[in-house]
Design a protein around this motif. Sequence first.
Motif, short mmCIF file in Angstrom:
data_model
loop_
_atom_site.label_atom_id
_atom_site.label_comp_id
_atom_site.label_asym_id
_atom_site.label_seq_id
_atom_site.Cartn_x
_atom_site.Cartn_y
_atom_site.Cartn_z
N ASP A 68 27.75 -4.34 -77.67
CA ASP A 68 26.31 -4.55 -77.78
C ASP A 68 25.66 -3.62 -78.80
N HIS A 110 26.32 -15.20 -76.81
CA HIS A 110 27.24 -14.05 -76.72
C HIS A 110 28.35 -14.36 -75.71
N ASN A 136 31.02 -16.97 -69.87
CA ASN A 136 32.32 -16.37 -70.14
C ASN A 136 33.42 -17.42 -70.27
N PHE A 150 20.90 -2.47 -71.24
CA PHE A 150 20.17 -2.80 -72.47
C PHE A 150 19.22 -1.67 -72.89
N GLN A 165 21.44 -6.02 -65.58
CA GLN A 165 21.89 -5.36 -66.81
C GLN A 165 20.75 -4.62 -67.54
N SER A 168 25.17 -17.34 -73.00
CA SER A 168 26.21 -16.31 -72.97
C SER A 168 27.13 -16.33 -71.75
N HIS A 193 24.23 -18.46 -64.74
CA HIS A 193 23.97 -18.63 -66.17
C HIS A 193 22.84 -19.62 -66.44
N TYR A 236 32.03 -3.39 -73.30
CA TYR A 236 30.78 -4.15 -73.38
C TYR A 236 29.70 -3.40 -74.16
N ASP A 293 19.53 -13.86 -77.94
CA ASP A 293 20.80 -13.96 -77.22
C ASP A 293 20.53 -14.66 -75.91
N VAL A 326 19.07 -11.97 -70.27
CA VAL A 326 20.19 -11.61 -69.40
C VAL A 326 19.60 -11.11 -68.07
N1 ARG Z 1 28.72 -12.72 -70.73
C1 ARG Z 1 27.82 -11.81 -70.07
C2 ARG Z 1 27.78 -12.12 -68.57
O1 ARG Z 1 28.14 -13.22 -68.16
C3 ARG Z 1 26.42 -11.88 -70.62
C4 ARG Z 1 26.27 -11.44 -72.05
C5 ARG Z 1 24.84 -11.14 -72.39
N2 ARG Z 1 24.65 -10.72 -73.75
C6 ARG Z 1 24.96 -9.51 -74.25
N3 ARG Z 1 24.74 -9.27 -75.52
N4 ARG Z 1 25.47 -8.55 -73.49
O2 ARG Z 1 27.33 -11.28 -67.82
#
Ligand code: ARG
Length: 576
Positions: free
Chosen positions: A320, A163, A128, A348, A344, A126, A137, A316, A123, A340
């Motif tokens: 996941d 993602h 938005n 995870f 986070q 990802s 990013h 979220y 992944d 990521v």
């Molecule tokens: N879109 C999310 C962000 O900008 C990151 C996603 C990462 N991947 C996941 N499987 N949560 O923070």
Amino acid sequence: MAHGDVGLELGTRVAGALRRGLGLEVAPVDAVIRPSAREGVDYQCNAAMSLAKRVGKAPREVAQVIVDHLDSADMVEAPEVAGPGFINLRLRDEWLAARVGGLLGDARLGVPVVAEPRRFALDYSSPNVAKEMHIGHVRSTIIGDAVLRLLRFSGHEVTPHNHLGDWGTPFGMLIEHLLDEGHAVDAEISDLNRFYQEARRKFDADPGFVDRARARVVALQGGDEQTLTLWRALVDESTRHFQQVYAVLGIELAPADVYGESFYNPYLDTVIDELTEKGLTEISDGAVCVFPPGFTNREGEPLPLIVRKSDGGYGYAATDMATTRYWAIERGMTDLLYAVGTPQAQHFQMVFAASRQAGYLTDEQTAVHIGFGTILGEDGKTIRTRAGGSVKLAELLAEAVEQAAKTVAERSSLDADRQAEVARAVGIGAVKYADLSNDREKDYVFTWSRMLAKEGNTSVYLQYANARCQSVLRKAETAPGGDVLVTAPAERALMLRLLQLPAAIATAVEGYAPHKVTGYLYDLASTFTTFYDNCPILRADVAPEVRASRLVLTKVTSDALTLGLGLLGIEAPHEL
Ligand code: ARG
């Protein structure tokens, strides 16, 4: 060749000596062979110290047994026991030269293909939907791409998945705004950030708009046809923007790799049902929660992973949980990777723990959060534009190429078209390399002057070293070939370095740590520079066989720099 790593090969020999001399079974990695910086010593074996207790002998005694039983006369000079029980090993010049000579024309440069390939789901990137990709990013995209290349080169199977944040309440306001603007469904939105901010502004100011946005979310979740069409238009438009950035960066992610949050919607009910059946859920304040063991807040209370909110919506975390289930079970992946940011990390760890409880992940499968720090401006704070806004990736990359163009033009004899291509390779390379050359867990400061410096641990330095190799090879006018010879210490040092590539790549793969490759490449380029400064290649007074040998070393160095940079997604032009 079973493996290209000299340390491991020595380890295999030491393991043999331990078997013959002491009846011990030791794995080659546990022979503790390390490169040595000592004068006249190439590698050191530290196994005797750790084994002494186990066999009830003094370390020096164990070391002596190893030396006495070592079957390595073809590979190393007479080994020596030193200090408390180290064994100093020096490779024989003939062995070293022959091994390096064998790298000429070897596309893998001695790097083995893994014996047991695994199946990775990765992944990365990802971003938005309806938001421009910003500098936050950039790291996921660059690090993920390097990890993908490293794993694939090692022989693993890797399936990337992007993602995309393409679901949730903001889509109500975004769709209503799209309608208000009278956008045709396939219209282009030139500035996604502005579009998002305008929608946000209306949402904050106009209660009527809020009501419409809320109703729109309900319609979206209910699968209303017209709403889905508008939603799809927004997602497609964003995807087009992201693809442009990927193209500039030379990132392989394609629209087919998008597995956005919405992709997992059909699995969410099943996830909740399965968690509930296994007795893993509890209702807390109306929300459905899992409390994976070992996670507590500051007061020592168990931390919930909220899989269904009290309003019945999924968030979220639920999504996941569906990702681990989908990739591990439906797709049969053995290893799940998520590139990521470190903020986070806890999310995870909790998702992984709950996934193990749920049986989505078995002991044979790994799930790894490839976390990374943030990019700081020169003031030590999160990087911002002069106006104080967040830095847009597309603008940043354009500036990188512009800055690089100045550097290139200063000393280049290339024509304008070629210069532009090289500026691209240098500029984009510098952005990637600045990111990859730091331990990814740490924050780093973004400084144009440092990342485009011609000296030091930068991609430009490596690109110049490679261009120098290529210039020598061009001037030589004969294809490199013939025996490699050791005639000077700087040659020997370069040969040793060239043989360390497999170990560098193995360490990088093991820790998902691209900076292990950059560190190696920097050492290689520095070692080459010393060789180049001390060992004339094309000068008339150099003996033909020495010239031939040095050309082979130059070619293999260029191949190693090109391969290494390539694994980081960075180009190595022949001329700068
Ligand atoms: N879109 C999310 C962000 O900008 C990151 C996603 C990462 N991947 C996941 N499987 N949560 O923070």
